[in-house]
Design a protein around this motif. Structure first.
Motif, PDB file in Angstrom:
ATOM      1  N   ALA A  72       0.776  -0.958   0.044  1.00 43.71           N
ATOM      2  CA  ALA A  72       0.178  -0.008   0.075  1.00 43.71           C
ATOM      3  C   ALA A  72       0.767   0.917  -0.231  1.00 43.71           C
ATOM      4  O   ALA A  72       1.607   1.224   0.984  1.00 43.71           O
ATOM      5  CB  ALA A  72      -0.941  -0.096   1.231  1.00 43.71           C
ATOM      6  N   LEU A  73       0.697   2.297  -0.753  1.00 39.99           N
ATOM      7  CA  LEU A  73       1.576   2.981  -0.816  1.00 39.99           C
ATOM      8  C   LEU A  73       0.618   4.510  -0.641  1.00 39.99           C
ATOM      9  O   LEU A  73      -0.498   4.881  -0.975  1.00 39.99           O
ATOM     10  CB  LEU A  73       2.226   3.907  -2.853  1.00 39.99           C
ATOM     11  N   VAL A  74       0.500   5.259   0.422  1.00 42.64           N
ATOM     12  CA  VAL A  74       0.066   6.522   0.586  1.00 42.64           C
ATOM     13  C   VAL A  74       0.612   7.290   1.278  1.00 42.64           C
ATOM     14  O   VAL A  74       1.661   7.572   1.803  1.00 42.64           O
ATOM     15  CB  VAL A  74      -0.066   5.949   2.542  1.00 42.64           C
ATOM     16  N   VAL A  75       0.058   8.393   0.379  1.00 45.90           N
ATOM     17  CA  VAL A  75       0.165   9.755   0.486  1.00 45.90           C
ATOM     18  C   VAL A  75      -0.864  11.201   0.657  1.00 45.90           C
ATOM     19  O   VAL A  75      -1.477  10.262   0.425  1.00 45.90           O
ATOM     20  CB  VAL A  75       1.277  10.348  -0.813  1.00 45.90           C
ATOM     21  N   GLY A  76      -0.286  11.536   2.168  1.00 42.10           N
ATOM     22  CA  GLY A  76      -1.970  12.226   2.849  1.00 42.10           C
ATOM     23  C   GLY A  76      -1.221  13.851   3.269  1.00 42.10           C
ATOM     24  O   GLY A  76      -0.158  14.165   3.575  1.00 42.10           O
ATOM     25  N   ASP A  77      -2.354  14.267   3.598  1.00 45.46           N
ATOM     26  CA  ASP A  77      -1.538  16.133   3.746  1.00 45.46           C
ATOM     27  C   ASP A  77      -2.882  16.508   4.996  1.00 45.46           C
ATOM     28  O   ASP A  77      -3.970  16.683   4.476  1.00 45.46           O
ATOM     29  CB  ASP A  77      -1.735  17.275   2.694  1.00 45.46           C
ATOM     30  N   VAL A  78      -2.478  16.966   5.922  1.00 48.16           N
ATOM     31  CA  VAL A  78      -3.310  17.095   7.293  1.00 48.16           C
ATOM     32  C   VAL A  78      -3.619  18.929   7.054  1.00 48.16           C
ATOM     33  O   VAL A  78      -2.084  19.732   7.344  1.00 48.16           O
ATOM     34  CB  VAL A  78      -3.295  16.883   8.753  1.00 48.16           C
ATOM     35  N   MET A  79      -4.458  19.337   6.870  1.00 51.45           N
ATOM     36  CA  MET A  79      -4.741  21.328   6.544  1.00 51.45           C
ATOM     37  C   MET A  79      -4.095  21.704   7.873  1.00 51.45           C
ATOM     38  O   MET A  79      -3.995  20.955   9.326  1.00 51.45           O
ATOM     39  CB  MET A  79      -5.677  20.932   6.848  1.00 51.45           C
ATOM     40  N   GLY A  80      -3.397  22.299   8.190  1.00 54.47           N
ATOM     41  CA  GLY A  80      -2.858  23.160   9.129  1.00 54.47           C
ATOM     42  C   GLY A  80      -1.520  23.138   9.367  1.00 54.47           C
ATOM     43  O   GLY A  80      -0.256  22.872   8.515  1.00 54.47           O
ATOM     44  N   HIS A  81      -0.601  23.684  10.714  1.00 51.70           N
ATOM     45  CA  HIS A  81       0.468  23.717  10.877  1.00 51.70           C
ATOM     46  C   HIS A  81       1.254  23.516  12.662  1.00 51.70           C
ATOM     47  O   HIS A  81       0.000  23.597  12.950  1.00 51.70           O
ATOM     48  CB  HIS A  81       1.566  24.787  10.098  1.00 51.70           C
ATOM     49  N   GLY A  82       2.533  22.850  12.155  1.00 56.89           N
ATOM     50  CA  GLY A  82       2.683  22.988  13.980  1.00 56.89           C
ATOM     51  C   GLY A  82       2.767  21.909  14.280  1.00 56.89           C
ATOM     52  O   GLY A  82       2.273  21.264  13.485  1.00 56.89           O
ATOM     53  N   VAL A  83       2.666  21.991  15.760  1.00 58.64           N
ATOM     54  CA  VAL A  83       2.350  20.620  16.534  1.00 58.64           C
ATOM     55  C   VAL A  83       0.936  20.170  16.169  1.00 58.64           C
ATOM     56  O   VAL A  83       1.648  18.811  16.232  1.00 58.64           O
ATOM     57  CB  VAL A  83       2.523  21.008  17.963  1.00 58.64           C
ATOM     58  N   HIS A  84       0.209  20.348  16.566  1.00 49.86           N
ATOM     59  CA  HIS A  84      -1.345  20.112  16.301  1.00 49.86           C
ATOM     60  C   HIS A  84      -1.048  19.798  15.188  1.00 49.86           C
ATOM     61  O   HIS A  84      -2.145  18.464  15.020  1.00 49.86           O
ATOM     62  CB  HIS A  84      -2.235  20.518  15.834  1.00 49.86           C
ATOM     63  N   ALA A  85      -0.738  19.896  13.707  1.00 50.50           N
ATOM     64  CA  ALA A  85      -0.987  19.533  12.282  1.00 50.50           C
ATOM     65  C   ALA A  85       0.027  17.955  12.542  1.00 50.50           C
ATOM     66  O   ALA A  85      -0.101  16.706  12.153  1.00 50.50           O
ATOM     67  CB  ALA A  85      -0.448  20.123  11.795  1.00 50.50           C
ATOM     68  N   ALA A  86       1.184  18.109  12.594  1.00 50.54           N
ATOM     69  CA  ALA A  86       1.926  16.372  13.204  1.00 50.54           C
ATOM     70  C   ALA A  86       1.455  15.237  13.810  1.00 50.54           C
ATOM     71  O   ALA A  86       1.614  14.824  13.284  1.00 50.54           O
ATOM     72  CB  ALA A  86       3.246  17.313  13.349  1.00 50.54           C
ATOM     73  N   ALA A  87       1.198  15.917  15.018  1.00 50.47           N
ATOM     74  CA  ALA A  87       0.099  14.861  16.361  1.00 50.47           C
ATOM     75  C   ALA A  87      -0.748  14.093  15.358  1.00 50.47           C
ATOM     76  O   ALA A  87      -0.889  13.331  15.648  1.00 50.47           O
ATOM     77  CB  ALA A  87       0.583  16.047  17.052  1.00 50.47           C
ATOM     78  N   THR A  88      -1.652  15.303  14.332  1.00 57.37           N
ATOM     79  CA  THR A  88      -2.697  14.655  13.094  1.00 57.37           C
ATOM     80  C   THR A  88      -1.840  13.640  12.105  1.00 57.37           C
ATOM     81  O   THR A  88      -2.851  13.062  12.507  1.00 57.37           O
ATOM     82  CB  THR A  88      -3.546  16.129  13.483  1.00 57.37           C
ATOM     83  N   MET A  89      -1.247  14.488  11.477  1.00 59.05           N
ATOM     84  CA  MET A  89      -0.385  13.457  10.512  1.00 59.05           C
ATOM     85  C   MET A  89      -0.170  11.741  11.878  1.00 59.05           C
ATOM     86  O   MET A  89      -0.141  11.092  10.206  1.00 59.05           O
ATOM     87  CB  MET A  89       0.564  14.082  10.373  1.00 59.05           C
ATOM     88  N   GLY A  90       0.398  12.147  12.762  1.00 55.54           N
ATOM     89  CA  GLY A  90       1.113  10.669  13.330  1.00 55.54           C
ATOM     90  C   GLY A  90      -0.697   9.790  13.732  1.00 55.54           C
ATOM     91  O   GLY A  90      -0.274   8.766  13.385  1.00 55.54           O
ATOM     92  N   GLN A  91      -1.467  10.285  14.123  1.00 58.19           N
ATOM     93  CA  GLN A  91      -2.467   9.702  14.411  1.00 58.19           C
ATOM     94  C   GLN A  91      -3.457   8.817  13.111  1.00 58.19           C
ATOM     95  O   GLN A  91      -3.464   7.508  13.121  1.00 58.19           O
ATOM     96  CB  GLN A  91      -3.853  10.421  15.072  1.00 58.19           C
ATOM     97  N   LEU A  92      -2.965   9.629  11.629  1.00 56.10           N
ATOM     98  CA  LEU A  92      -4.112   9.452  10.486  1.00 56.10           C
ATOM     99  C   LEU A  92      -2.867   8.059  10.349  1.00 56.10           C
ATOM    100  O   LEU A  92      -3.247   7.173   9.493  1.00 56.10           O
ATOM    101  CB  LEU A  92      -4.048  10.121   9.924  1.00 56.10           C
ATOM    102  N   ARG A  93      -1.611   8.916  10.279  1.00 55.38           N
ATOM    103  CA  ARG A  93      -0.787   7.575   9.360  1.00 55.38           C
ATOM    104  C   ARG A  93      -0.443   6.387  10.452  1.00 55.38           C
ATOM    105  O   ARG A  93      -1.225   5.391   9.443  1.00 55.38           O
ATOM    106  CB  ARG A  93       0.309   7.970   9.692  1.00 55.38           C
ATOM    107  N   THR A  94      -1.187   6.153  11.818  1.00 51.41           N
ATOM    108  CA  THR A  94      -1.049   4.960  12.088  1.00 51.41           C
ATOM    109  C   THR A  94      -2.444   3.859  12.337  1.00 51.41           C
ATOM    110  O   THR A  94      -2.673   3.110  11.854  1.00 51.41           O
ATOM    111  CB  THR A  94      -1.005   5.019  14.715  1.00 51.41           C
ATOM    112  N   ALA A  95      -3.906   4.600  11.952  1.00 56.74           N
ATOM    113  CA  ALA A  95      -4.675   4.404  11.513  1.00 56.74           C
ATOM    114  C   ALA A  95      -4.780   3.760  10.614  1.00 56.74           C
ATOM    115  O   ALA A  95      -5.127   2.903   9.528  1.00 56.74           O
ATOM    116  CB  ALA A  95      -6.019   5.675  11.877  1.00 56.74           C
ATOM    117  N   THR A  96      -3.787   4.221   9.584  1.00 57.95           N
ATOM    118  CA  THR A  96      -3.734   4.017   7.828  1.00 57.95           C
ATOM    119  C   THR A  96      -2.798   2.776   7.730  1.00 57.95           C
ATOM    120  O   THR A  96      -3.806   1.724   6.910  1.00 57.95           O
ATOM    121  CB  THR A  96      -2.852   4.828   7.152  1.00 57.95           C
ATOM    122  N   ARG A  97      -2.101   2.817   8.770  1.00 59.04           N
ATOM    123  CA  ARG A  97      -1.284   1.500   8.425  1.00 59.04           C
ATOM    124  C   ARG A  97      -1.990   0.305   9.213  1.00 59.04           C
ATOM    125  O   ARG A  97      -2.351  -1.167   8.709  1.00 59.04           O
ATOM    126  CB  ARG A  97      -0.117   0.942   9.697  1.00 59.04           C
TER     127      ARG A  97
END
Length: 706
Positions: A513-538
């Motif tokens: 599975a190849l995945v590329v995603g983009d969480v709207m926004g910037h900063g620690v909150h966007a990075a943390a949300t990205m981590g949650q979605l990446r974990t959910a995707t895996r």
């Protein structure tokens, strides 16, 4: 006797020259009459004819009393005449005289006795019109009193520009009495003024007769030799009634207070203008070094010739904490910027940007940060230079450049000393003043807030970047049947870390599975949300779900997060059937590159972004795509192609043109795309994955390498 011999003419004595008509005597038109002892007129001047009306032929030989005096005054005149002729003294006064036309006129007389060589006596009468004389006397009295009592300085200089008259006010202004001024030039008595300009102005007025008004001058006189004064001077050419040039009249007004007020107002306007420019030019980005350079470049335009910005090294530590000022002891600085208003080696007297230096407590910059107060050295002495420059060589540079005034002010923000702003004057002849201290402090305070914002932002950015890099895969596996290259590039310093991510997830039966995603926004909150979605995707990828189902569940998960929206492209590749299933969630379409063909954007159902479908049932569609060996898929986030100044279609076309040669190594292709499409100060991060189909072993053992 014949004609006189011009070659034997008597020389004219030095200083004696004929004068043109129009002098005071001509204005008064003084008449001269000589009367013999018997009372008959023996001499009669032309002026007497003008005054009395009788010609010389009519007057000579006649009795003066009979000709000029009314009958009722004859006895009085004869009595006065007898006294003068007897040697009783001269007589002066006003007497009514009968004019030839029969009118009576008042005439001012001066009568005195004359004696010839034979002992004969005569009476000399000098006379002028009483009205004319009184007018001249009034004008003279008025002029004298005005000159003497005028509150402005007045002077008259002759054609050689030597003083011939000065009034008491000018004596006070110059600090010199009339005896010290009369007969001397301005250059001889007031050398501390710009005498060349003053005398040039007077010569100009003497030459063309056009007054010069309100000529401004600044200087010092013996009246106050230690303080500069300002004067407004006006120059007028003096002429007698006949137009003969007598000299130049000068009026001088002391305008020191007005000049000082105007100077202060101009300085205030300059300061306000500088502060206004500072609000525009300082803090344009959240880059610490650039903010410091902006401050240094600004102050060397109007406030100083040399400038340096240094911060305490402790405030740049990654913990983002504050540093208390101890009030004593050494300080460690990191140089951020150095600037000069002109090209000069004196900039090397300061620490170069980026260098760290420790200075003892006796250094002026250390005193400034320890006390939190400005340090002003109005007049720099040689002993001060070692406490200003970085070292002995730097002190020598400053001495050679002529540093004469120095000021260092603290960079204060939110109650904390962050560093210092150093200022020096070399070409500017004026020392720093208390007003300069206030202005420099205001500029430093504004810049300090920007510097503090930049360093806090840098801390938060580093935290977010560290978190994001920790959450992203460090080295994606090389799955069966695919060769993968990737890049992640954070946003420029001014924007912050975004929520872009990528992944290559192994699945059952050698699928990937190849995945590329983009969480709207910037900063620690966007990075943390990205981590949650990446974990959910895996997690979802491990269930071997269809890409559309994976996106459906991700949408529900994203909806449960706090106001989060994201886009995503999910592609599942089966190497055994050479088939790929792709689904989008509001994401830009991947690029498909087949050998020998032009790259193309895949025409796929766009879907809705993740986090927007929880309100109503969201549908995602997967598209099947057959792939062959050598085919490539390029997955990317919008940060690669979107800009503010170009349409997205043009940028996507440019991306396709860059991919027209698929023969490059994947790593080189990634670098080429980022170099061509990304700007260093781009305001969004970017994730890029390129996958190329390669042959695979039926047993699933891969030997190929990237």
């Amino acid at each position: 006797m014949g004609e006189p011999d011009a070659s034997r003419a008597e020389p004219v004595p030095v200083g004696i020259a004929p004068s043109e008509p129009g002098g005071l005597l001509d204005v008064l038109s003084v008449a001269a009459v000589v009367v013999g002892a018997d009372g008959r007129i023996v001499l009669w001047s032309p002026q007497a004819q003008d005054l009395f009306g009788w010609s010389a032929q009519e007057a000579l030989g006649r009795y003066a009393a009979e000709l000029l005096v009314a009958a009722e005054h004859v006895d009085l005149v004869l009595d006065l005449f007898a006294k003068v002729m007897a040697g009783a003294g001269a007589w002066a006064g006003v007497f009514p005289i009968r004019h030839k036309d029969g009118s009576t006129r008042l005439v001012e007389f001066r009568n005195m006795r004359l004696q010839d060589e034979r002992g004969g006596v005569y009476a000399l009468g000098l006379a002028c019109d009483e009205a004319i004389l009184r007018g001249v006397e009034r004008d003279l009295a008025l002029s004298v009193r005005l000159v003497a009592q005028a509150p402005i300085g007045l002077a008259v200089l002759d054609t050689d520009l030597r003083y011939v008259l000065v009034n008491p006010t000018l004596e006070r202004i110059n600090g010199l009495g009339a005896a010290e001024l009369l007969g001397r030039r301005v250059s001889e008595v007031l050398p501390m003024l710009d005498v060349e300009l003053v005398e040039a102005s007077m010569r100009q007025v003497l030459a063309n007769g056009i007054p010069l008004l309100d000529q401004f001058a600044v200087g010092r006189t013996p009246a106050d030799p230690h303080r500069e004064h300002a004067w407004s001077g006006s120059y007028y050419r003096l002429e007698d009634p006949g137009g003969r040039v007598l000299g130049v009249a000068v009026s001088v007004v002391d305008v020191t207070e007005q000049h000082r007020a105007a100077t202060e107002a101009a300085e205030a306007r300059r300061g306000l203008a500088l502060i206004a420019r500072a609000s525009v030019r300082i803090g344009t980005t959240l880059d610490l070094d650039r903010t410091a350079r902006e401050l240094a470049d600004l102050v060397v335009t109007d406030l100083a010739d040399l400038a340096a910005v240094d911060v305490l090294d402790s405030i740049l530590k990654d913990d983002g904490g504050t540093t208390a000022v101890t009030g004593a002891g050494p300080a460690v600085f990191r140089a951020l910027a150095v600037a000069a208003s002109y090209e000069t080696p004196a900039v090397h007297a300061a620490d170069p940007p980026g260098e760290i230096a420790s200075y003892p407590a006796d250094r002026l910059v250390t005193q400034c940060v320890n006390t939190g107060r400005p340090v002003l050295v109005e007049h720099v002495a040689p002993a001060d230079l070692p406490r200003i420059a970085r070292d002995g060589d730097g002190a020598a540079l400053l001495a050679a450049e002529g540093l004469h005034s120095y000021l260092v002010v603290p960079l204060l923000a939110r109650g904390q000393v962050l560093g210092v702003l150093d200022l020096g004057r070399t070409r500017n002849p004026l020392p720093f003043t208390a007003d300069d201290v206030v202005l420099a402090g205001e500029l430093a305070a504004r810049a300090a807030v920007c510097i503090d914002n930049a360093r806090w932002y840098q801390h938060v950015r580093n935290t977010a970047l560290t978190l994001q890099r920790h959450l992203l895969p460090h080295q994606p596996p090389q799955p069966v049947g695919l060769q993968i290259a990737y890049r992640y590039q954070p946003a420029g310093v001014t924007s912050g870390i975004g929520g872009d991510w990528f992944d290559a997830i192994p699945q059952h039966q050698d699928q990937t599975a190849l995945v590329v995603g983009d969480v709207m926004g910037h900063g620690v909150h966007a990075a943390a949300t990205m981590g949650q979605l990446r974990t959910a995707t895996r997690t979802l990828a491990d269930l071997d779900l269809d890409p559309a189902q994976v996106l459906y569940h991700l949408d529900r998960i994203t909806t449960g997060l706090d106001q989060t929206i994201a886009t995503c492209v999910y592609a599942a590749y089966d190497p055994h059937h050479a088939r790929c299933r792709i689904a989008l969630a509001g994401h830009l379409p991947p690029v498909l590159i087949r050998p020998g063909q032009h790259p193309e954007l895949l025409d796929l159902p766009t879907g809705v972004p993740l986090g927007t479908g929880g309100i109503r049932d969201a549908r995602f569609e997967a598209t099947f795509l057959d792939l062959s060996v050598g085919d490539q898929l390029v997955l990317y986030t919008d940060g690669l192609v979107e800009t503010r100044d170009q349409p997205l279609d043009q940028r996507l076309d440019y991306l396709l043109r860059l991919l027209t040669d698929p023969g490059h190594q994947l790593e080189a292709t990634c670098d080429r795309l980022l170099a061509a499409l990304r700007h260093p100060d781009a305001d969004d991060d970017v994730a890029l994955v390129i996958a190329r189909v390669r042959p695979h072993s039926p047993a699933g053992h891969e030997t190929a390498r990237i």
